[in-house]
Write a protein that holds these residues in place. Structure first.
Motif, short mmCIF file in Angstrom:
data_model
loop_
_atom_site.label_atom_id
_atom_site.label_comp_id
_atom_site.label_asym_id
_atom_site.label_seq_id
_atom_site.Cartn_x
_atom_site.Cartn_y
_atom_site.Cartn_z
N LEU A 302 0.82 -1.20 0.00
CA LEU A 302 0.00 0.00 0.00
C LEU A 302 0.86 1.26 0.00
O LEU A 302 1.95 1.29 0.57
CB LEU A 302 -0.93 0.02 1.22
N CYS A 303 0.34 2.28 -0.65
CA CYS A 303 1.00 3.58 -0.66
C CYS A 303 1.09 4.12 0.76
O CYS A 303 0.09 4.15 1.49
CB CYS A 303 0.22 4.55 -1.55
N ALA A 304 2.26 4.56 1.18
CA ALA A 304 2.47 5.03 2.55
C ALA A 304 1.83 6.39 2.80
O ALA A 304 1.73 6.82 3.94
CB ALA A 304 3.97 5.11 2.85
N VAL A 305 1.40 7.06 1.73
CA VAL A 305 0.77 8.38 1.89
C VAL A 305 -0.72 8.26 2.10
O VAL A 305 -1.29 8.78 3.06
CB VAL A 305 1.08 9.28 0.67
N CYS A 306 -1.41 7.55 1.19
CA CYS A 306 -2.88 7.44 1.29
C CYS A 306 -3.34 6.20 2.03
O CYS A 306 -4.46 6.15 2.51
CB CYS A 306 -3.50 7.48 -0.10
N THR A 312 2.51 2.12 -7.38
CA THR A 312 2.72 1.86 -8.81
C THR A 312 3.92 2.61 -9.37
O THR A 312 4.33 2.34 -10.50
CB THR A 312 1.47 2.26 -9.61
N VAL A 313 4.49 3.56 -8.61
CA VAL A 313 5.65 4.32 -9.09
C VAL A 313 6.67 4.42 -7.97
O VAL A 313 6.36 4.27 -6.79
CB VAL A 313 5.25 5.74 -9.55
N CYS A 323 1.63 5.51 -4.81
CA CYS A 323 0.66 5.29 -5.88
C CYS A 323 0.74 6.47 -6.84
O CYS A 323 1.21 7.55 -6.47
CB CYS A 323 -0.75 5.13 -5.31
N ALA A 324 0.28 6.28 -8.07
CA ALA A 324 0.38 7.33 -9.09
C ALA A 324 -0.41 8.57 -8.70
O ALA A 324 0.02 9.70 -8.95
CB ALA A 324 -0.11 6.80 -10.44
N ARG A 325 -1.56 8.38 -8.06
CA ARG A 325 -2.39 9.54 -7.69
C ARG A 325 -1.68 10.41 -6.67
O ARG A 325 -1.65 11.65 -6.81
CB ARG A 325 -3.73 9.07 -7.15
N SER A 361 7.94 3.90 -13.40
CA SER A 361 6.84 2.97 -13.17
C SER A 361 7.38 1.67 -12.61
O SER A 361 8.41 1.15 -13.06
CB SER A 361 6.11 2.71 -14.49
N LEU A 362 6.71 1.14 -11.59
CA LEU A 362 7.12 -0.13 -11.00
C LEU A 362 6.74 -1.28 -11.92
O LEU A 362 5.71 -1.23 -12.60
CB LEU A 362 6.45 -0.33 -9.64
#
Length: 426
Positions: A302-306, A312-313, A323-325, A361-362
Motif C-alpha cells: 500500500l502507498c504510505a501516503v494514502c 505503482t511508481v 501510488c500514481a495519484r 513505473s514499477l
C-alpha cells in the motif's frame, strides 16, 4: 419527437446544474440514464456539463464525464475550453485530469486570443502554470525544461494586443507566477503592440516592468529587475516604468525604478514551482491510469501516503514507492525549500525529504491486466485493434492471432502456458 427533444434538453439542464453544484450522485444518475448527455455541447446556459464541473473544481464529475465521452477540448459560447475554465479559478485538480485526457493546452479563446496560461497567470495560479508547462517539457533537468522550443513558444504566446502571460502576472502582482514564468524562459523584453490599446492606460509598447509598475507590487518589480528588465525602456507614450508608477500612484516603487537607482535588488534563486518531476508522472498516469486495486495486495504494497491504493511508481534517487495519484498530487502542490541541497524544481519526498526529480513505473505482474478475460497485458491495452505484444502466443484473444508471428519463446498469457507456436499452427 418534440417531446423527446424537450425531455433530453431538460435532463441536460439538470446535468449542467449537478455539474456546477458538485452533485456527484445526481450527475451519475443522469448520465447512466442517458450516456449521451455527457457529450452535449450547450444548453440554455450556453455551457456544457464539463465546463460547469471544471469551473467549479468538481474533479470527480469531470473524470466521469470524460470517461463517458465528453470532448476534452470543447469550446463554450465564449470560446473557453474546460481547461481555461479550470485555470481561471485555479482548479489544479481538474487541470490534472484534463491533462491526463490529453487536452490541448495551446487552444486560444475566441475574443481575446488568450490561452489557459494567460488565465492562470492573471489569476495567480502557479500550480496550474506548473501543470501546463509540464505538458510541454521534454525532460527532467532544469536545462532541458527551459530549452524546449515548444515550451518557450507556449510561454511567450501573445494574446490580442501583444499581451503575454508575464504581462498579466506582473500587472496583477503575482510574484510567484512572474518568477516561475521567467524561469520557463518568458521574454522579459516583450512589449505590447504599438497599434493596440493597453489596459488601464499603461500605453502601447509597454514591457512587463511597465505592467508591474502599474500593479504596484514591489516583489514583482524586484524579480523582473533581477532577471534583467530595463528601467530605461520607454513605451509608445514616452513613459518609463517609473513614470507609470507615478501615474498609477505606486510611489513606493519610485526609488527602485528610477533609472539610476542605487537601491539593491535581491538575488532570486530558481522558482520553487518548476515542474521537474511532473512530466514523468504525467506520462506514467496517462499510460497506466490513476486507479489501482487494493483487493489482492498486502499492507506492504500500500502507498504510505494514502494507505488506500497500491504503489505503482518509485521516486528515482531515494527509491520510495507511492501510488500514481499521490505522486501526481505531490508534484502538483509541493515546492522545495530553495536552501535545501536538491536540484531546482524537485519536490521533497514525503518519506525521507530528499528531492525527487522524476518517477519510474514499477514492474507489474504480466498476468494481472488481462487475467479476467484471458488476455495478455499488452492485448488488454491494444491500439486500433492490433495486439501490442510481439511475444504473445497463448493469448485467448484473436488480436494476437491476427499478427501471425513466427516462432517465439514460450510465454504465459491469460494464465495459460504454451510452447513454441509456428505460423502454420495458427
Amino acid at each position: 419527437m418534440g417531446n423527446l427533444l424537450l425531455g433530453c434538453s431538460a435532463a441536460g439542464e439538470r446535468l449542467v446544474t449537478a455539474a456546477r453544484d458538485g452533485d456527484v450522485i445526481e450527475a451519475q444518475k443522469l448520465v447512466e440514464m442517458n450516456p449521451g448527455l455527457a457529450r452535449y455541447a450547450t444548453f440554455a446556459g450556453f455551457s456544457s456539463p464539463l465546463h460547469a464541473a471544471a469551473a467549479g473544481g468538481h474533479a470527480e464529475i469531470v473524470m466521469m464525464l470524460l470517461e463517458k465521452g465528453a470532448n476534452v477540448n470543447l469550446k463554450n459560447i465564449c470560446g473557453h475550453t474546460p481547461l481555461m475554465e479550470a485555470c481561471c479559478s485555479g482548479r489544479w485538480e481538474v487541470v490534472q485530469i484534463l491533462l491526463l485526457f490529453r487536452c490541448n493546452v495551446s487552444k486560444v479563446e475566441l475574443l481575446s486570443g488568450r490561452t489557459a496560461l494567460h488565465f492562470a497567470s492573471a489569476g495567480g495560479h502557479a500550480r496550474c502554470i506548473r501543470l501546463l508547462a509540464a505538458d510541454l517539457c521534454p525532460g527532467f533537468s532544469l536545462s532541458t525544461v527551459t530549452d524546449s522550443l515548444a515550451l518557450t513558444r507556449f510561454i511567450n504566446k501573445a494574446a490580442n494586443g501583444g499581451i503575454t502571460a508575464l504581462h498579466l502576472a506582473a500587472l496583477n502582482g503575482h510574484s510567484d507566477c512572474v518568477h516561475l514564468l521567467l524561469d520557463l524562459h518568458a521574454n522579459i523584453s516583450a512589449t505590447t503592440l504599438s497599434y493596440a490599446s493597453s489596459p488601464m492606460a499603461i500605453g502601447a509598447g509597454s514591457s512587463p516592468l511597465h505592467y508591474a509598475a502599474c500593479g504596484g507590487n514591489l516583489k514583482c518589480c524586484q524579480v523582473l529587475l533581477a532577471r534583467g528588465a530595463s528601467r530605461t525602456a520607454m513605451n509608445c507614450n514616452g513613459w518609463l516604468p517609473v513614470d507609470v508608477a507615478r501615474i498609477c500612484g505606486s510611489h513606493w516603487l519610485i526609488p527602485l525604478l528610477t533609472p539610476h537607482s542605487s537601491q539593491l535588488v535581491p538575488v532570486f534563486p530558481p522558482s520553487n514551482y518548476l515542474p521537474l518531476p511532473l512530466m514523468s508522472i504525467l506520462q506514467i498516469a496517462r499510460i497506466n491510469g490513476l486507479r489501482s486495486s487494493t483487493s489482492s495486495c498486502d499492507e506492504s504494497d500500500l502507498c504510505a501516503v494514502c494507505l488506500e491504493r497500491t504503489c505503482t511508481v518509485a521516486a528515482e534517487g531515494c527509491g520510495h514507492e507511492l501510488c500514481a495519484r499521490c505522486a501526481l498530487c505531490l508534484c502538483s502542490t509541493s515546492s522545495i525549500d530553495s536552501e535545501m541541497s536538491a536540484p531546482p524544481g524537485s519536490v521533497p519526498c514525503p518519506l525521507c525529504r530528499k528531492g525527487i526529480v522524476s518517477f519510474v513505473s514499477l514492474p507489474t505482474n504480466e498476468m494481472e491486466a488481462g487475467q479476467s478475460m484471458s488476455l495478455c497485458s499488452k492485448c488488454s491495452g491494444h491500439v486500433d485493434g492490433q495486439c501490442q505484444n510481439p511475444f504473445a502466443t497463448a493469448c485467448g484473444s484473436e488480436l494476437c492471432r491476427k499478427n501471425l508471428f513466427e516462432i517465439v519463446p514460450p510465454v504465459v498469457c491469460g494464465g495459460v502456458s504454451q510452447g513454441h507456436v509456428a505460423m502454420n499452427d495458427i
